[in-house]
Design an enzyme around this catalytic site. Sequence first.
Site, PDB file in Angstrom:
ATOM      1  N   ASP A 173      11.869  -0.991   5.731  1.00 46.52           N
ATOM      2  CA  ASP A 173      10.934   0.129   5.560  1.00 46.52           C
ATOM      3  C   ASP A 173      11.366   1.382   6.308  1.00 46.52           C
ATOM      4  OD1 ASP A 173       8.724   1.405   4.545  1.00 46.52           O
ATOM      5  OD2 ASP A 173       7.370   0.694   6.108  1.00 46.52           O
ATOM      6  N   GLU A 184      -0.202  -1.002   5.633  1.00 45.24           N
ATOM      7  CA  GLU A 184       0.861  -0.552   6.540  1.00 45.24           C
ATOM      8  C   GLU A 184       0.679   0.912   6.895  1.00 45.24           C
ATOM      9  OE1 GLU A 184       4.572   1.179   7.954  1.00 45.24           O
ATOM     10  OE2 GLU A 184       3.562   1.702   6.094  1.00 45.24           O
ATOM     11  N   ASP A 212       0.838  -1.208   0.000  1.00 41.21           N
ATOM     12  CA  ASP A 212       0.000   0.000   0.000  1.00 41.21           C
ATOM     13  C   ASP A 212       0.871   1.256   0.000  1.00 41.21           C
ATOM     14  OD1 ASP A 212       0.718  -0.751   2.701  1.00 41.21           O
ATOM     15  OD2 ASP A 212      -0.635   0.814   3.421  1.00 41.21           O
TER      16      ASP A 212
HETATM   17 ZN   LIG Z   1       6.623   2.345   4.382  1.00 36.86          ZN
END
Ligand SMILES: [Zn+2]
Length: 406
Positions: free
Chosen positions: A186, A159, A94
């Site tokens: 991330d 997320e 996402d």
């Molecule tokens: Zn991220």
Amino acid sequence: MQKDVLDTVERLKEEMKDSLMEMIAIPAIGPDNDGDGETKRAEFIMEHIKDFGFDSVERYDAEDDRVPSGIRPNIVATKKGKTDRNVLIIAHIDIVPEGDLDLWDTDPYKPVFKDGKIYGRGSEDNGQEVIAALYAAKALTLSGITPKYNLKVILVSDEETGSKYGVKHIVDEGLVSQNDIVIVPDHSQERGKKIETAEKSGLWVKIVVHGKQGHGAAPGSAINSNRIMARYQAEVDALLHEGFTLENPLFAPPVSTFEPTKREKNVPNVNTIPGKEVQYFDCRVLPEVPLSEVKSVFEDTAEDISLDTGADIEVVYLVDKKSPPGTPEDAEVVLKLKSAIKSVTGIDAEVCGIGGGTVAAHFRQKGIPAAVWATNDCVPHQPNEYAVLDYIVTDCKVFVSLVTED
Ligand SMILES: [Zn+2]
């Protein structure tokens, strides 16, 4: 052997670029951000990786009737290794919305490649790692190599808006165990020189002062909520900064932070004394500090000033998130990651803590030691977001090393 597969990664560079650009053209915005969800992008990925040599590709979708497809897709693609140990690479499919289009030089969903960078929404966050992780499997397959560890690429939804339909769903399904080596690519600091192993606790506080509105020329009959809020803010600010001085060098800054942030609009005109004032605080607290102690400062000060002024002061916690204990510096995931980074880039990566939150917290909460690492310029959620193609190659190589090295 390892050199062959790293050369293969290098040869897949153009293909990785094209794949990321194709993926960026399929927005995947969750319903909390008024999007249609991630299903179209997930279908593209499923189709795209058919010949990557994964031994299994499974779906663990979460139901969500707010999106047209009714599901929030989660993909688990496994390339089997020689042992039963798993290396999990968790990336999210996402994205956040593009924001103010005027700030973009190009269309956020018509990706452009320029000077080694791919521009587009979600290129860095977290598209580049989706691609790097998937192509690690393809490179192994093309090189005819069975890795030592099982490579599990877990691509999650949601997320950006809480992870209920993504990582939390995956964890609840029992897909991750304490024996797994969990990497969340991330967040990046200093272009891959830092491995994030701990997070500060988060406390977002809303303060509402209920006074009594009045005329600016006749303050006697009013209870000025603006003045009371100013006093409250000054007192709380001093008490927090004097009271919580503990330092932890893992974090930058090494202390807990307490920032007054948003103030809501009050009266529209100058000659009215506001009867209501609303102020917010963003507190990032070292994991060692009990949040109850911080809350006491907000609550006790509210009580003291209420008694003194006659105003009613409300304290509301919008975010009240105690962070789990960090991943130890000598955890297997940290040592393996350090060694893979060193062998690919020559960098001696160091551990660090951050003030923000990543999905690694959900794993740590369950006693699973997760590490957060990626190589990027740290431009998530910004206009003109980009991914550096060379970094995608680097991260792909690190993932390959992680599953092939001892
Ligand atoms: Zn991220």
